[in-house]
Design a protein around this motif. Structure first.
Motif: not given
Length: 108
Positions: A44-47, A50-51, A55-58, A62-63
């Motif tokens: 889920a993380v490595k695939a 970037a998303a 998402d963390i920044v935002a 969904p990712a």
């Protein structure tokens, strides 16, 4: 006394969980589940790394939610975890393994 110690040391490998038929499945099952969960979180993380970082920044997305789901992070904990992730963004944006580990620690 010394011969007893040598016998004990020689017999010790026979007591490993994978060599005792009655204990193999009971001791190995939790580790198999943990390995499966770790694998799911890593995917889920490595695939889509970037998303996930975006998402963390935002503050969410969904990712990141897929990564939380894979790790089993409770819904009630997620707002606080999002803040933690954004506060430590410098660590996670250059180290996906650290992010995977954090998610696994927070998950159930």
């Amino acid at each position: 006394m010394r011969p007893h110690l040598l016998v004990l040391l020689a017999a010790l490998p026979a007591c490993a969980p994978d060599t005792l038929p009655g204990l193999r499945t009971s001791l190995s099952a939790p580790f198999v589940r943990d390995d499966a969960r770790r694998g799911a979180v890593e995917i889920a993380v490595k695939a889509d790394f970037a998303a996930v970082i975006a998402d963390i920044v935002a503050g969410g997305g969904p990712a990141l939610e897929r990564a939380f789901d894979a790790a089993g992070v409770p819904q009630s904990d997620r707002p606080a975890r999002r803040l933690q992730l954004s506060g430590d963004l410098g660590l996670y944006e250059s180290n996906p393994g650290a992010l995977v580990t954090a998610l696994l620690l927070w998950g159930g």
